[in-house]
Design a protein around this motif. Structure first.
Motif, PDB file in Angstrom:
ATOM      1  N   VAL A   1      13.814  40.831  27.815  1.00 47.46           N
ATOM      2  CA  VAL A   1      13.925  40.070  29.059  1.00 47.46           C
ATOM      3  C   VAL A   1      12.546  39.879  29.699  1.00 47.46           C
ATOM      4  O   VAL A   1      12.226  38.798  30.208  1.00 47.46           O
ATOM      5  CB  VAL A   1      14.883  40.766  30.046  1.00 47.46           C
ATOM      6  N   PHE A   2      11.726  40.924  29.630  1.00 47.46           N
ATOM      7  CA  PHE A   2      10.369  40.825  30.190  1.00 47.46           C
ATOM      8  C   PHE A   2       9.558  39.717  29.518  1.00 47.46           C
ATOM      9  O   PHE A   2       8.590  39.220  30.102  1.00 47.46           O
ATOM     10  CB  PHE A   2       9.629  42.155  30.031  1.00 47.46           C
TER      11      PHE A   2
ATOM     12  N   SER B   1      18.408  38.183  27.199  1.00 53.78           N
ATOM     13  CA  SER B   1      19.255  39.338  27.508  1.00 53.78           C
ATOM     14  C   SER B   1      20.267  39.597  26.400  1.00 53.78           C
ATOM     15  O   SER B   1      20.777  40.724  26.271  1.00 53.78           O
ATOM     16  CB  SER B   1      19.992  39.124  28.836  1.00 53.78           C
ATOM     17  N   GLU B   2      20.550  38.580  25.582  1.00 53.28           N
ATOM     18  CA  GLU B   2      21.498  38.731  24.478  1.00 53.28           C
ATOM     19  C   GLU B   2      20.808  38.984  23.140  1.00 53.28           C
ATOM     20  O   GLU B   2      21.472  39.190  22.131  1.00 53.28           O
ATOM     21  CB  GLU B   2      22.359  37.472  24.373  1.00 53.28           C
ATOM     22  N   ALA B   3      19.473  38.980  23.140  1.00 49.96           N
ATOM     23  CA  ALA B   3      18.732  39.167  21.897  1.00 49.96           C
ATOM     24  C   ALA B   3      18.961  40.569  21.333  1.00 49.96           C
ATOM     25  O   ALA B   3      19.200  41.524  22.080  1.00 49.96           O
ATOM     26  CB  ALA B   3      17.243  38.939  22.134  1.00 49.96           C
ATOM     27  N   TYR B   4      18.856  40.685  20.010  1.00 53.30           N
ATOM     28  CA  TYR B   4      19.081  41.975  19.356  1.00 53.30           C
ATOM     29  C   TYR B   4      18.080  43.010  19.852  1.00 53.30           C
ATOM     30  O   TYR B   4      16.890  42.728  20.013  1.00 53.30           O
ATOM     31  CB  TYR B   4      18.955  41.842  17.837  1.00 53.30           C
TER      32      TYR B   4
ATOM     33  N   SER C   1      24.434  37.825  33.170  1.00 54.62           N
ATOM     34  CA  SER C   1      23.920  38.024  31.815  1.00 54.62           C
ATOM     35  C   SER C   1      23.155  39.340  31.707  1.00 54.62           C
ATOM     36  O   SER C   1      23.264  40.055  30.704  1.00 54.62           O
ATOM     37  CB  SER C   1      23.022  36.847  31.404  1.00 54.62           C
ATOM     38  N   LEU C   2      22.399  39.698  32.743  1.00 52.60           N
ATOM     39  CA  LEU C   2      21.679  40.965  32.745  1.00 52.60           C
ATOM     40  C   LEU C   2      22.654  42.145  32.856  1.00 52.60           C
ATOM     41  O   LEU C   2      22.458  43.183  32.221  1.00 52.60           O
ATOM     42  CB  LEU C   2      20.671  41.004  33.886  1.00 52.60           C
ATOM     43  N   SER C   3      23.706  41.975  33.627  1.00 56.42           N
ATOM     44  CA  SER C   3      24.728  43.029  33.733  1.00 56.42           C
ATOM     45  C   SER C   3      25.392  43.280  32.392  1.00 56.42           C
ATOM     46  O   SER C   3      25.641  44.430  32.005  1.00 56.42           O
ATOM     47  CB  SER C   3      25.780  42.634  34.774  1.00 56.42           C
ATOM     48  N   ARG C   4      25.684  42.212  31.672  1.00 56.84           N
ATOM     49  CA  ARG C   4      26.297  42.365  30.348  1.00 56.84           C
ATOM     50  C   ARG C   4      25.375  43.133  29.411  1.00 56.84           C
ATOM     51  O   ARG C   4      25.835  43.908  28.567  1.00 56.84           O
ATOM     52  CB  ARG C   4      26.642  41.002  29.752  1.00 56.84           C
TER      53      ARG C   4
ATOM     54  N   THR D   1      17.125  29.534  33.380  1.00 55.30           N
ATOM     55  CA  THR D   1      18.385  30.274  33.250  1.00 55.30           C
ATOM     56  C   THR D   1      18.736  30.483  31.785  1.00 55.30           C
ATOM     57  O   THR D   1      19.137  31.574  31.376  1.00 55.30           O
ATOM     58  CB  THR D   1      19.522  29.541  33.976  1.00 55.30           C
ATOM     59  N   GLY D   2      18.557  29.442  30.990  1.00 56.34           N
ATOM     60  CA  GLY D   2      18.877  29.539  29.566  1.00 56.34           C
ATOM     61  C   GLY D   2      18.095  30.625  28.864  1.00 56.34           C
ATOM     62  O   GLY D   2      18.635  31.354  28.022  1.00 56.34           O
ATOM     63  N   SER D   3      16.824  30.762  29.204  1.00 58.68           N
ATOM     64  CA  SER D   3      15.993  31.772  28.544  1.00 58.68           C
ATOM     65  C   SER D   3      16.379  33.189  28.945  1.00 58.68           C
ATOM     66  O   SER D   3      16.354  34.109  28.118  1.00 58.68           O
ATOM     67  CB  SER D   3      14.509  31.525  28.852  1.00 58.68           C
ATOM     68  N   ILE D   4      16.731  33.393  30.202  1.00 57.27           N
ATOM     69  CA  ILE D   4      17.163  34.734  30.618  1.00 57.27           C
ATOM     70  C   ILE D   4      18.425  35.125  29.861  1.00 57.27           C
ATOM     71  O   ILE D   4      18.557  36.261  29.380  1.00 57.27           O
ATOM     72  CB  ILE D   4      17.387  34.791  32.138  1.00 57.27           C
TER      73      ILE D   4
END
Length: 213
Positions: free
Chosen positions: A94-95, A80-83, A136-139, A73-76
């Motif tokens: 994300v992939f 997903s928040e990475a630049y 997190s993916l929705s954001r 979960t932490g990695s997703i």
């Protein structure tokens, strides 16, 4: 988890040793096989040594769940928040989770989800993790201008496809997976990744795209 004394590392093992053995057995045989006697036999250590580091089996099992949440979960969330300069690049970030076991362990995911079929408590943990990951993916999609509903649907498309891969234990060669990546991104986001975005992604995963060289 009990704190190990500095002069007691020898025949008792260590918290990490017992924990790693527990993960290996969970992945190999499922949670029912994660027993103190089985761990002790694998490690060739007295089973009483287990209690030097863990109060009981339940504490060890709780630590396994925490490790799964922290890693998968932490990695997703992190990816997903990475630049990213574009939504396609954000999706490639994300992939990374699906192709790098150090970020997201698919075998661990499968083992936890299998465990959830026989435990309401673990089922609740999985549902909570799913909700956090989808949010997190929705954001991520919201950052690129999607409405709340659009972001939710796109997030579910990405996530549920990958959980399907894991649940079906789909096996693909790296080349086969990489060939599909651009069209996966297009399907999930509505845009193809730029060539430089793809090349960076390929490089991260040790893939040589001969067609573009």
């Amino acid at each position: 988890m009990k704190k190990q004394r500095a002069n007691d590392s020898g025949w008792r093992g260590s918290p990490e040793v017992w924990f790693q053995a527990a993960i290996e057995i969970l992945l190999e045989s499922g949670v029912d096989a994660v027993k103190i006697s089985t761990l002790a036999k694998r490690l060739n250590i007295s089973r009483t040594s287990f209690y030097w580091f863990f109060a009981d089996r339940e504490e060890l099992l709780s630590a396994l769940v925490d490790a799964w949440k922290d890693k998968n979960t932490g990695s997703i969330i992190t990816q997903s928040e990475a630049y990213a300069d574009s939504l396609a690049e954000a999706t490639l970030n994300v992939f990374d989770c699906w192709l790098d076991d150090t970020l997201f362990d698919s075998r661990f995911e499968f083992a936890i989800r299998s465990w959830s079929l026989q435990s309401r408590e673990i089922q609740s943990e999985v549902k909570q993790a799913d909700a956090i990951r989808l949010e997190s993916l929705s954001r991520m999609f919201s950052r690129f201008g999607f409405s709340d509903l659009q972001a939710d649907v796109h997030a579910r498309t990405i996530y549920l496809v990958q959980i399907g891969y894991i649940s079906m234990q789909t096996k693909e060669s790296l080349a086969d997976r990489m060939i599909r990546i651009p069209d996966y991104v297009k399907t999930f986001t509505g845009e193809y990744p730029k060539q430089n975005e793809l090349e960076r992604f390929y490089y991260r995963h040790g893939y040589k795209n001969n067609a573009s060289s």
